[in-house]
Structure formats: structure tokens, C-alpha cells
Design a protein around this motif. Sequence first.
Motif, mmCIF file in Angstrom:
data_model
loop_
_atom_site.group_PDB
_atom_site.id
_atom_site.type_symbol
_atom_site.label_atom_id
_atom_site.label_comp_id
_atom_site.label_asym_id
_atom_site.label_seq_id
_atom_site.Cartn_x
_atom_site.Cartn_y
_atom_site.Cartn_z
ATOM 1 N N ALA A 166 0.853 -1.097 0.020
ATOM 2 C CA ALA A 166 0.144 0.021 0.072
ATOM 3 C C ALA A 166 0.935 1.275 -0.123
ATOM 4 N N LEU A 167 2.074 1.216 0.815
ATOM 5 C CA LEU A 167 2.726 2.364 0.654
ATOM 6 C C LEU A 167 3.287 2.759 -0.631
ATOM 7 N N VAL A 168 3.834 1.611 -1.230
ATOM 8 C CA VAL A 168 4.730 1.797 -2.550
ATOM 9 C C VAL A 168 3.640 2.201 -3.536
ATOM 10 N N GLU A 169 2.364 1.739 -3.491
ATOM 11 C CA GLU A 169 1.329 2.336 -4.429
ATOM 12 C C GLU A 169 1.344 3.910 -4.310
ATOM 13 N N ARG A 170 1.262 4.349 -2.882
ATOM 14 C CA ARG A 170 1.140 5.677 -2.679
ATOM 15 C C ARG A 170 2.375 6.413 -3.324
ATOM 16 N N TYR A 171 3.568 5.828 -3.052
ATOM 17 C CA TYR A 171 4.584 6.412 -3.864
ATOM 18 C C TYR A 171 4.337 6.589 -5.212
ATOM 19 N N ARG A 172 4.006 5.285 -5.877
ATOM 20 C CA ARG A 172 3.585 5.515 -7.551
ATOM 21 C C ARG A 172 2.851 6.532 -7.835
ATOM 22 N N ARG A 173 1.741 6.748 -7.023
ATOM 23 C CA ARG A 173 0.643 7.924 -7.279
ATOM 24 C C ARG A 173 1.149 9.478 -6.996
ATOM 25 N N ASN A 174 2.513 9.409 -6.371
ATOM 26 C CA ASN A 174 2.544 10.839 -5.854
ATOM 27 C C ASN A 174 4.169 11.237 -6.327
ATOM 28 N N LEU A 175 4.823 10.440 -6.753
ATOM 29 C CA LEU A 175 6.489 10.847 -7.061
ATOM 30 C C LEU A 175 6.345 11.701 -8.254
ATOM 31 N N PRO A 176 7.208 12.663 -8.305
ATOM 32 C CA PRO A 176 7.605 13.267 -9.575
ATOM 33 C C PRO A 176 7.804 12.533 -10.621
ATOM 34 N N SER A 177 7.406 12.852 -11.908
ATOM 35 C CA SER A 177 7.584 12.030 -13.028
ATOM 36 C C SER A 177 9.163 11.825 -13.380
ATOM 37 N N TRP A 178 9.965 12.248 -12.930
ATOM 38 C CA TRP A 178 11.389 12.161 -13.097
ATOM 39 C C TRP A 178 11.923 10.819 -12.178
ATOM 40 N N ALA A 179 11.078 10.619 -10.980
ATOM 41 C CA ALA A 179 11.498 9.328 -10.035
ATOM 42 C C ALA A 179 10.906 8.415 -10.408
ATOM 43 N N VAL A 180 11.283 7.268 -11.141
ATOM 44 C CA VAL A 180 10.781 6.305 -11.970
ATOM 45 C C VAL A 180 11.013 4.823 -11.016
ATOM 46 N N PRO A 181 9.759 4.410 -10.398
ATOM 47 C CA PRO A 181 9.801 3.200 -9.676
ATOM 48 C C PRO A 181 10.298 2.049 -10.675
ATOM 49 N N VAL A 182 10.852 0.918 -9.808
ATOM 50 C CA VAL A 182 11.121 -0.331 -10.579
ATOM 51 C C VAL A 182 9.844 -0.637 -10.984
ATOM 52 N N ASP A 219 3.842 10.817 1.793
ATOM 53 C CA ASP A 219 3.462 12.350 1.287
ATOM 54 C C ASP A 219 4.832 13.274 1.443
ATOM 55 N N LEU A 220 5.244 13.187 2.669
ATOM 56 C CA LEU A 220 6.437 14.103 2.751
ATOM 57 C C LEU A 220 7.494 13.978 1.997
ATOM 58 N N VAL A 221 7.810 12.712 1.824
ATOM 59 C CA VAL A 221 9.131 12.181 0.952
ATOM 60 C C VAL A 221 8.723 12.703 -0.354
ATOM 61 N N CYS A 222 7.528 12.459 -0.921
ATOM 62 C CA CYS A 222 7.241 12.708 -2.053
ATOM 63 C C CYS A 222 7.077 14.685 -2.421
ATOM 64 N N GLU A 223 6.752 15.118 -1.374
ATOM 65 C CA GLU A 223 6.618 16.589 -1.220
ATOM 66 C C GLU A 223 8.274 17.152 -1.415
ATOM 67 N N VAL A 224 9.181 16.635 -0.714
ATOM 68 C CA VAL A 224 10.474 16.841 -0.916
ATOM 69 C C VAL A 224 10.948 16.774 -2.308
ATOM 70 N N LEU A 225 10.620 15.585 -2.742
ATOM 71 C CA LEU A 225 11.308 15.178 -4.203
ATOM 72 C C LEU A 225 10.761 16.439 -5.083
ATOM 73 N N HIS A 226 9.400 16.752 -4.942
ATOM 74 C CA HIS A 226 8.871 17.591 -5.964
ATOM 75 C C HIS A 226 9.308 18.954 -5.927
ATOM 76 N N GLY A 227 9.986 19.336 -4.834
ATOM 77 C CA GLY A 227 10.716 20.461 -4.684
ATOM 78 C C GLY A 227 12.281 20.340 -5.124
ATOM 79 N N VAL A 228 12.811 19.048 -5.350
ATOM 80 C CA VAL A 228 14.116 19.192 -6.121
ATOM 81 C C VAL A 228 14.278 19.673 -7.450
ATOM 82 N N PRO A 229 15.043 20.658 -7.719
ATOM 83 C CA PRO A 229 15.182 21.128 -9.201
ATOM 84 C C PRO A 229 15.638 20.500 -10.170
ATOM 85 N N ILE A 230 14.917 19.569 -10.614
ATOM 86 C CA ILE A 230 15.274 18.549 -11.593
ATOM 87 C C ILE A 230 14.515 18.913 -12.929
ATOM 88 N N GLU A 231 15.421 19.192 -14.021
ATOM 89 C CA GLU A 231 14.757 19.502 -15.336
ATOM 90 C C GLU A 231 14.198 18.366 -16.078
#
Length: 370
Positions: free
Chosen positions: A261-277, A358-370
Motif C-alpha cells: 500500500a505504501l509503494v502504491e502511494r509512492y507511485r501515485r505521488n512521485l514526480p515524473s522524473w523519479a521512476v519506480p522499478v 507524502d512528505l518524501v514525495c513533497e520533498v522530491l517535488h521540490g528538487v530542481p530536476i529539469e
Amino acid sequence: MSGSAGVPFLDLAAVHLDLRDDLDVAWKEVLGHGRFIGGPEVAAFEAEFAAHCEVGHGIGVGNGTDALELIMAGLGIGQGDEVIVPTNTFVATVEAVRAVGARPRFVDVRPDTLLVDPAAVAAAITPRTAAIMAVHLFGQMADVDALGRLARSHGVALVEDAAQAHGARYMGRRPGGWGAAAAFSFYPGKNLGALGDGGAVVSDDAQLIERIRLLADHGRSATDRYAHEVSGRNSRLDTLQAAALRVKLKRLDRMNEERVALVERYRRNLPSWAVPVAEDPAAEPVYHLAVVQVPDRLTVTAALDAAGIGWGLHYPVPCHRQPAFAEFADGPLPVAEAAAERILSLPLSPTMAPEQVDLVCEVLHGVPIE
């Protein structure tokens, strides 16, 4: 590896908090009978874990590396033999091959799952091949259907390294029944972790299990404890660890569901540049690790560090590039080499709150990745 108090990479204290009362009872029972080696909890756990794996037989051993080594020794694999191993694995997989005197033959992995590529395995089989190592990494089983067909067609053994796959399935079946045997680690951070080191071998082959039991107990005869039939070793799961594992085994499926369930939540909320296995359509992963591939890993991990978020790397150096095994490298393995520069393991624990994801994903969304 890094992390602080914000979101821990793995919170073992929280995992055990809910189990404390049952663990205390198990501890007192072992203290009461005093059979710290070979106590009744060991045989009970062996039977229960084999049943959980849906195979006929199991034996507890000292750790997961021993489990792999004992499988190969029990199969008679040794000098002059080759064992095909995916380069994307923990070094213990390769150490076990070397421990019996065999040569590791490294192969590449699939770009989507980062698990061993059956096509690469097929190309690596030689007349000296004695076994194919199916490493079930990150909580997902490798394509044991294809690997099993390869093994049978060439008359070699299929050995499953299931150290990260407690409870996982492929085509509806758990590790242990696809080939000769499966090796498990109960290192504390695993989905089913002991309170120290521990391991197990499970198999439908009763003769192989008995051979391993002989080797793991100094080659001692099953009928005469003073007779040693072969030169063996000492690799036993102690009673206290077996008692703790029995407590935790009852909750394993539920804890695995929490991980999924937690990994599914990651998949929904990660930025597009963070690609899950990726998930193999035939697999039912249990997510020992939440692994993504990212660009500019240094920038990403710096942001996680600044936010107090733990992270890990599994694994930044493919085995064929490790100094200990460089002599066995036959050439570049580009998929694993490229992934090693990009992989990142995010926090994951069965007691982790959804808000922490959600906090992890929020931090990742704030990383300046083009």
C-alpha cells in the motif's frame, strides 16, 4: 546511506513495538526450558515457514549467505563448475558461489525490473554451467518460469536467492518450489527479520534438505550424534531467533500488505522524473525496498538529507565491478551499470504512516530536476 529523525529509512523500533508482548512471552518460554540450540521452537519454525512458502521442507541456518552456500554444497556444486548470477545483487550471492569453489558467470538484468534477464542467462550457459541463480530483488520474484524452463532444458539446477522476497509470488507461487531450493535471510531489516542473524532453506526435495541438515551440523549423523559422516560446518538457527521469527511470521502477510500500500502511494505521488522499478505482470511483489531511478542522484539525496529523510542505495556497484570479483568479469553489463548510477531506495517500513510517504514525495517535488 543517510537519514535522521525526520523519516527514517527503516524504523525497526516501531516494527517491534507492536510485537513486544508476544516477543516477551517467547523469550520467557525459551529461558524456561533452556534449550538455546536446537530447542523445540526451531523445528516448529522450520515447519511453519516451509508451509508459508507452500513447500514441503525447511531448515533453519545461521544466515542467508550460509543458506545459499549450503544449497550449492548440497547439490554437489564446486570446483570446475559455473553458476550464472545477475550482477545486480548483494555480494553475498556471489560470495556463496565462491565459497564452494565455483565460478560466478555474471549476466545483465532487465531494464524495467532490474531483475535477472532470462535472455542473458540463456546466452551465458556453457558446458560448465551447474546452476542458475534466480535472485528475487527488492521484494519481487524474478521470472522463475522462464528460468526454470532454461534450467530443465540444459539439465542444470535453479537456485532461488529469496533473501528479499519473503511472501512474494510469481504466477501465484512463492519461492522454494520453482527449482532445487530457495535461500532466505532473516537479517533484521528483511520483511521477516530476526533479532540478529538467521537464515533458512526451503525445498520440495526432502533428500536435499537432509543433505543440507547434515552439512550444517558438522556432518553429524542423524542416528548417532558421535558419528560424523562428512566434513561439514556449523550453521544453525538458534532457538531464540526461531522463537522471535515464529511471532513475526504470523504478521508477515499483513506487514507485506502495508508495504504494498505504501509503494502504491509512492507511485501515485512521485514526480515524473523519479521512476519506480516496474512490476512484472506475473509477479506479486512484497516490496522489501522502494526503489526508484533518478537523474542527478547527488542533488536528490542532498535534498533528502536536508529534510531529515533516510535513503539507501541497493546497489551502487554491480558485482562484476567489485574488486573482489573483477577477475570473473567477462565484459560490460550495460543495463546494470547504467542503473547503478540512478537507483535510489526511499524510506519503507510496514509501520510507516501514509503522511510520511507524502512528505518524501513533497520533498522530491521540490528538487530542481529539469
